[in-house]
Design an enzyme around this catalytic site. Structure first.
Site, PDB file in Angstrom:
ATOM      1  N   HIS A 143       0.839  -1.212   0.000  1.00  0.00           N
ATOM      2  CA  HIS A 143       0.000   0.000   0.000  1.00  0.00           C
ATOM      3  C   HIS A 143       0.874   1.262   0.000  1.00  0.00           C
ATOM      4  CE1 HIS A 143      -3.629   2.396   1.017  1.00  0.00           C
ATOM      5  NE2 HIS A 143      -2.757   3.142   1.668  1.00  0.00           N
ATOM      6  N   GLU A 144       1.833   1.308   0.910  1.00  0.00           N
ATOM      7  CA  GLU A 144       2.682   2.508   1.007  1.00  0.00           C
ATOM      8  C   GLU A 144       3.582   2.645  -0.220  1.00  0.00           C
ATOM      9  OE1 GLU A 144       1.772   4.626   3.013  1.00  0.00           O
ATOM     10  OE2 GLU A 144       0.649   3.373   4.406  1.00  0.00           O
ATOM     11  N   CYS A 159      -9.014  -3.693  -3.307  1.00  0.00           N
ATOM     12  CA  CYS A 159      -7.731  -3.274  -3.865  1.00  0.00           C
ATOM     13  C   CYS A 159      -6.803  -2.869  -2.728  1.00  0.00           C
ATOM     14  CB  CYS A 159      -7.954  -2.086  -4.797  1.00  0.00           C
ATOM     15  SG  CYS A 159      -6.421  -1.347  -5.402  1.00  0.00           S
ATOM     16  N   CYS A 178      -5.998  -3.568  -7.852  1.00  0.00           N
ATOM     17  CA  CYS A 178      -7.118  -3.803  -8.765  1.00  0.00           C
ATOM     18  C   CYS A 178      -6.635  -3.507 -10.190  1.00  0.00           C
ATOM     19  CB  CYS A 178      -8.311  -2.916  -8.395  1.00  0.00           C
ATOM     20  SG  CYS A 178      -8.072  -1.180  -8.814  1.00  0.00           S
ATOM     21  N   CYS A 181      -5.665   0.196 -10.817  1.00  0.00           N
ATOM     22  CA  CYS A 181      -4.390   0.599 -10.212  1.00  0.00           C
ATOM     23  C   CYS A 181      -3.218  -0.093 -10.919  1.00  0.00           C
ATOM     24  CB  CYS A 181      -4.386   0.301  -8.722  1.00  0.00           C
ATOM     25  SG  CYS A 181      -5.487   1.384  -7.797  1.00  0.00           S
TER      26      CYS A 181
HETATM   27 ZN   LIG Z   1      -2.768   5.139   2.023  1.00  0.00          ZN
HETATM   28 ZN   LIG Z   2      -7.264   0.055  -7.018  1.00  0.00          ZN
END
Ligand SMILES: [Zn+2]
Ligand SMILES: [Zn+2]
Length: 189
Positions: A143-144, A159, A178, A181
């Site tokens: 995520h980061e 996602c 997803c 992304c």
């Molecule tokens: Zn974030």
């Molecule tokens: Zn996404």
């Protein structure tokens, strides 16, 4: 589970340099190394460990200010050799306006940090479970890192770029991008 991503992403030479911020068990780094390598082909190198900057501690909240730590990481390391620097810490992080954060990213500095404090099942009075713990670590790290590729929060709850308000979100969404992304990542080269 091995996911086939678009060739442009898979083939990117991405060096992710990991720094421990305070004490972090070695298996956390090893697990992240293999997770990022197997699923994304990204190389992860441990480049150092430093003490948590004391000025990041908030006595009232009993938490550490993640933005202060990000500045500290940026000032401590020459990041020229690293495409991305990922800090990992065991302490609880916060930013103003939120009770806590699992992590924070500063895309302009290519630096991000995650905390494993709230990723352990024991934190929620669940029994220890390495698989769940390691999946959460990978999810929050990706995520980061996604933010460092200028991805913003995604509205798709499945996602990895969906904002995690709680560990329930983290467990549901998992560590995959997803298709939207993914395609944004694919052209970021
Ligand atoms: Zn974030
Ligand atoms: Zn996404």
């Amino acid at each position: 589970m091995v996911i086939n991503y678009p060739p442009s992403l898979k083939m990117s030479k991405i060096n992710i340099c990991v720094v421990k911020v305070g004490k972090v068990e070695d298996f956390v780094i090893l697990s992240l190394q293999s997770g990022l390598k197997v699923n994304f082909g990204w190389e992860v190198k441990l480049i150092g460990e430093f003490e948590i900057p004391s000025q990041s501690y908030n006595r009232i909240r009993r938490q550490f200010h993640s933005t202060t730590i990000l500045h500290h990481i940026k000032s401590q390391f020459k990041t020229d050799d690293c495409f991305i620097v990922l800090g990992i810490t065991s302490v609880d992080l916060y930013v103003e306006g939120l009770n806590f954060v699992f992590g924070e990213a500063k895309p302009s500095d290519k630096v991000c940090i995650i905390s494993i404090h709230r990723l352990r099942p024991e934190f929620y009075n669940d029994k220890p479970d390495m698989k769940i713990f390691e999946r959460r670590i990978l999810t929050e790290a990706i995520h980061e890192i996604g933010h460092l590729f200028n991805l913003r929060h995604c509205l798709n709850p499945n996602c990895v770029m969906f904002f995690s308000n709680s560990i329930i979100d983290t467990d549901r969404k998992g560590f995959l991008f997803c298709s939207k992304c993914q395609s944004k990542l694919g052209i970021l080269k």
